[in-house]
Design a protein around this motif. Structure first.
Motif, PDB file in Angstrom:
ATOM      1  N   THR A   1       0.829  -1.218   0.000  1.00 42.49           N
ATOM      2  CA  THR A   1       0.000   0.000   0.000  1.00 42.49           C
ATOM      3  C   THR A   1       0.856   1.257   0.000  1.00 42.49           C
ATOM      4  O   THR A   1       0.415   2.314   0.470  1.00 42.49           O
ATOM      5  N   ARG A   2       2.041   1.168  -0.522  1.00 39.73           N
ATOM      6  CA  ARG A   2       2.956   2.303  -0.507  1.00 39.73           C
ATOM      7  C   ARG A   2       2.400   3.482  -1.283  1.00 39.73           C
ATOM      8  O   ARG A   2       1.641   3.338  -2.242  1.00 39.73           O
ATOM      9  N   GLU A   3       2.814   4.688  -0.889  1.00 38.67           N
ATOM     10  CA  GLU A   3       2.290   5.908  -1.498  1.00 38.67           C
ATOM     11  C   GLU A   3       2.659   6.023  -2.975  1.00 38.67           C
ATOM     12  O   GLU A   3       1.914   6.601  -3.760  1.00 38.67           O
ATOM     13  N   ASN A   4       3.834   5.497  -3.350  1.00 43.26           N
ATOM     14  CA  ASN A   4       4.276   5.666  -4.733  1.00 43.26           C
ATOM     15  C   ASN A   4       3.789   4.549  -5.649  1.00 43.26           C
ATOM     16  O   ASN A   4       4.195   4.446  -6.790  1.00 43.26           O
ATOM     17  N   VAL A   5       2.879   3.709  -5.126  1.00 40.38           N
ATOM     18  CA  VAL A   5       2.260   2.677  -5.945  1.00 40.38           C
ATOM     19  C   VAL A   5       1.041   3.288  -6.627  1.00 40.38           C
ATOM     20  O   VAL A   5       0.482   4.265  -6.152  1.00 40.38           O
ATOM     21  N   ALA A   6       0.617   2.701  -7.752  1.00 40.28           N
ATOM     22  CA  ALA A   6      -0.579   3.178  -8.435  1.00 40.28           C
ATOM     23  C   ALA A   6      -1.752   3.214  -7.454  1.00 40.28           C
ATOM     24  O   ALA A   6      -1.754   2.503  -6.450  1.00 40.28           O
ATOM     25  N   PRO A   7      -2.793   4.013  -7.743  1.00 39.93           N
ATOM     26  CA  PRO A   7      -3.914   4.157  -6.797  1.00 39.93           C
ATOM     27  C   PRO A   7      -4.448   2.813  -6.317  1.00 39.93           C
ATOM     28  O   PRO A   7      -4.636   1.885  -7.088  1.00 39.93           O
ATOM     29  N   GLN A   8      -4.711   2.752  -5.010  1.00 42.38           N
ATOM     30  CA  GLN A   8      -5.065   1.483  -4.383  1.00 42.38           C
ATOM     31  C   GLN A   8      -6.565   1.218  -4.340  1.00 42.38           C
ATOM     32  O   GLN A   8      -6.996   0.211  -3.798  1.00 42.38           O
ATOM     33  N   SER A   9      -7.373   2.126  -4.901  1.00 44.42           N
ATOM     34  CA  SER A   9      -8.811   2.042  -4.681  1.00 44.42           C
ATOM     35  C   SER A   9      -9.385   0.685  -5.081  1.00 44.42           C
ATOM     36  O   SER A   9     -10.208   0.110  -4.369  1.00 44.42           O
ATOM     37  N   ASN A  10      -8.969   0.153  -6.230  1.00 45.31           N
ATOM     38  CA  ASN A  10      -9.514  -1.130  -6.665  1.00 45.31           C
ATOM     39  C   ASN A  10      -9.137  -2.253  -5.709  1.00 45.31           C
ATOM     40  O   ASN A  10      -9.960  -3.114  -5.389  1.00 45.31           O
ATOM     41  N   VAL A  11      -7.896  -2.264  -5.253  1.00 38.55           N
ATOM     42  CA  VAL A  11      -7.444  -3.308  -4.345  1.00 38.55           C
ATOM     43  C   VAL A  11      -8.224  -3.254  -3.041  1.00 38.55           C
ATOM     44  O   VAL A  11      -8.639  -4.286  -2.508  1.00 38.55           O
ATOM     45  N   LEU A  12      -8.452  -2.061  -2.526  1.00 37.76           N
ATOM     46  CA  LEU A  12      -9.139  -1.911  -1.258  1.00 37.76           C
ATOM     47  C   LEU A  12     -10.616  -2.266  -1.357  1.00 37.76           C
ATOM     48  O   LEU A  12     -11.242  -2.627  -0.364  1.00 37.76           O
ATOM     49  N   LYS A  13     -11.185  -2.180  -2.560  1.00 35.45           N
ATOM     50  CA  LYS A  13     -12.602  -2.514  -2.753  1.00 35.45           C
ATOM     51  C   LYS A  13     -12.822  -3.991  -3.057  1.00 35.45           C
ATOM     52  O   LYS A  13     -13.942  -4.499  -2.902  1.00 35.45           O
ATOM     53  N   MET A  14     -11.786  -4.666  -3.499  1.00 44.63           N
ATOM     54  CA  MET A  14     -11.969  -6.031  -4.006  1.00 44.63           C
ATOM     55  C   MET A  14     -12.382  -6.995  -2.905  1.00 44.63           C
ATOM     56  O   MET A  14     -11.883  -6.937  -1.781  1.00 44.63           O
ATOM     57  N   GLN A  15     -13.296  -7.901  -3.258  1.00 40.42           N
ATOM     58  CA  GLN A  15     -13.762  -8.929  -2.334  1.00 40.42           C
ATOM     59  C   GLN A  15     -13.213 -10.281  -2.759  1.00 40.42           C
ATOM     60  O   GLN A  15     -13.060 -10.558  -3.946  1.00 40.42           O
ATOM     61  N   ASN A  16     -12.891 -11.108  -1.768  1.00 47.49           N
ATOM     62  CA  ASN A  16     -12.537 -12.491  -2.091  1.00 47.49           C
ATOM     63  C   ASN A  16     -13.813 -13.289  -2.308  1.00 47.49           C
ATOM     64  O   ASN A  16     -14.914 -12.741  -2.305  1.00 47.49           O
ATOM     65  N   TRP A  17     -13.687 -14.585  -2.525  1.00 46.83           N
ATOM     66  CA  TRP A  17     -14.877 -15.374  -2.860  1.00 46.83           C
ATOM     67  C   TRP A  17     -15.831 -15.543  -1.689  1.00 46.83           C
ATOM     68  O   TRP A  17     -16.952 -16.028  -1.855  1.00 46.83           O
ATOM     69  N   ARG A  18     -15.418 -15.150  -0.503  1.00 47.85           N
ATOM     70  CA  ARG A  18     -16.314 -15.125   0.666  1.00 47.85           C
ATOM     71  C   ARG A  18     -16.958 -13.756   0.838  1.00 47.85           C
ATOM     72  O   ARG A  18     -17.671 -13.511   1.812  1.00 47.85           O
ATOM     73  N   GLY A  19     -16.695 -12.868  -0.103  1.00 48.25           N
ATOM     74  CA  GLY A  19     -17.289 -11.534  -0.051  1.00 48.25           C
ATOM     75  C   GLY A  19     -16.561 -10.555   0.833  1.00 48.25           C
ATOM     76  O   GLY A  19     -17.066  -9.460   1.102  1.00 48.25           O
TER      77      GLY A  19
END
Length: 353
Positions: A203-221
């Motif tokens: 989750t480093r600051e210089n990584v591309a925007p994290q919004s998708n990663v933070l929203k993603m659900q695993n198969w348990r939701g």
């Protein structure tokens, strides 16, 4: 104290050391990895070896299997790897081949019967310097390759708590959003295992925007925030909130928010933290239950009182038509939160008789 700079220097020094030593040492390292596996697998009976390949979990038996393909051994590598090399049809990019022998190219572009590349194997066997060399050598397409359990090298480096390798993969733009067979991203894995250093790198600051990663659900939701809440890991929740993760996100199976989960876990300190950080006290699950319904249903008077003090609506009904008070089941401490001589709107008394 942030020691990212020290880890970066360690990664750079290790990579330079390997490059200076020549590819022969890298090849020897790879052979030693497989010689170790070759010795271990001979200790097992054929039945035990077969059992090792029956993998039910992304994060458990997989390690014990040694990613157990006997198609890679220290004997006659060039002949054996001909049958499992990465083809041009499946993968358009190969490592740079200038100056390498045909045997070296075959090893670099080989995959095991379990779908593991040489980089997967280096990480599994904790050959950090070798893994860093391979990361510097391979293009992004190879770094993002998934094995038969849909694990990328980044999944494995996270699961095995190798923050230096995670850092190198992230800096090389390895994909953060690829999911394993349970739907977990590498950040899900870090949250589940409690590896804060790896989570910081992911989750480093210089990584591309994290919004998708933070929203993603695993198969348990579950989002990463839900996974951290189930572990009771407040540090991770605070980290993810700083990265703008949605504190009121609902998991996909029943619509629980972090606050619902904290109530279910009787985690009063987490309930307090979430309320202070702006969690919505009256969010409803798909069955209409609020956190207050859950607290009362679980006979947790302390958390029920905390929710009421934060303005929880005592009159909301779930899909069964029940208010929180209907679930009190004679608990005097909880019933005291629902005075009979008040008319209440949105959890506040407006008329006293």
């Amino acid at each position: 104290m942030d020691n990212r700079g020290d880890r970066k220097k360690e990664a750079d020094d290790a990579s330079e050391e390997i490059c200076d030593s020549g590819f022969d040492s890298v090849l020897d390292s790879f052979r030693s990895i497989n010689q170790e596996y070759h010795r271990n697998i001979k200790k097992q009976s054929p039945e035990e070896a077969d059992d090792g390949d029956k993998i039910d979990s992304v994060t458990e038996d997989r390690l014990d299997s040694s990613y157990g393909s006997s198609s890679i051994s220290s004997e006659n590598l060039s002949d054996i790897l001909q049958s499992c090399k990465i083809t041009e049809v499946k993968y358009s990019k190969r490592p740079e081949t200038e100056g390498f022998t045909q045997e070296e190219i075959e090893i670099l572009t080989s995959i095991s019967d379990d779908g593991d590349t040489i980089l997967h194997l280096a990480i599994i066997h904790e050959e950090q310097q070798f893994a860093l060399y391979l990361i510097s050598l391979f293009p992004k397409d190879v770094l993002d390759m998934q094995n038969d359990l849909y694990q990328t090298p980044l999944h494995l480096a996270t699961y095995l708590n190798q923050p230096v390798v995670v850092q190198a993969l992230v800096e090389k733009k390895a994909c953060l959003e690829l999911q394993d067979q349970d739907g977990n991203t590498p950040l899900h894995v870090a949250c589940a295992q409690g590896y804060l250093e790896c989570a910081n790198e992911l989750t480093r600051e210089n990584v591309a925007p994290q919004s998708n990663v933070l929203k993603m659900q695993n198969w348990r939701g579950m989002t990463c925030m839900h996974v951290a809440a189930l572990q009771g890991n407040h540090q991770f929740i605070e980290l993810l909130m700083r990265k703008k993760a949605n504190i009121n996100a609902q998991e996909g199976t029943s619509g629980k928010t972090l606050l619902h989960l904290a109530v279910e876990l009787h985690d009063q300190s987490l309930v307090s933290l979430l309320l202070k950080k702006g969690a919505k006290v009256d969010m409803v699950m798909y069955n209409g239950c609020t956190p207050l319904h859950l607290a009362v249903g679980r006979q947790d008077a302390n958390i029920a009182n905390l929710l009421c003090q934060s303005g929880a609506d005592k009159l909301l009904r779930n899909m069964e038509g029940e208010t929180a008070q209907d679930l009190a089941d004679g608990n005097d401490d909880i019933l005291a939160l629902f005075p009979f001589d008040d008319i209440q709107i949105s959890g506040r008394s407006v008329v006293n008789f």
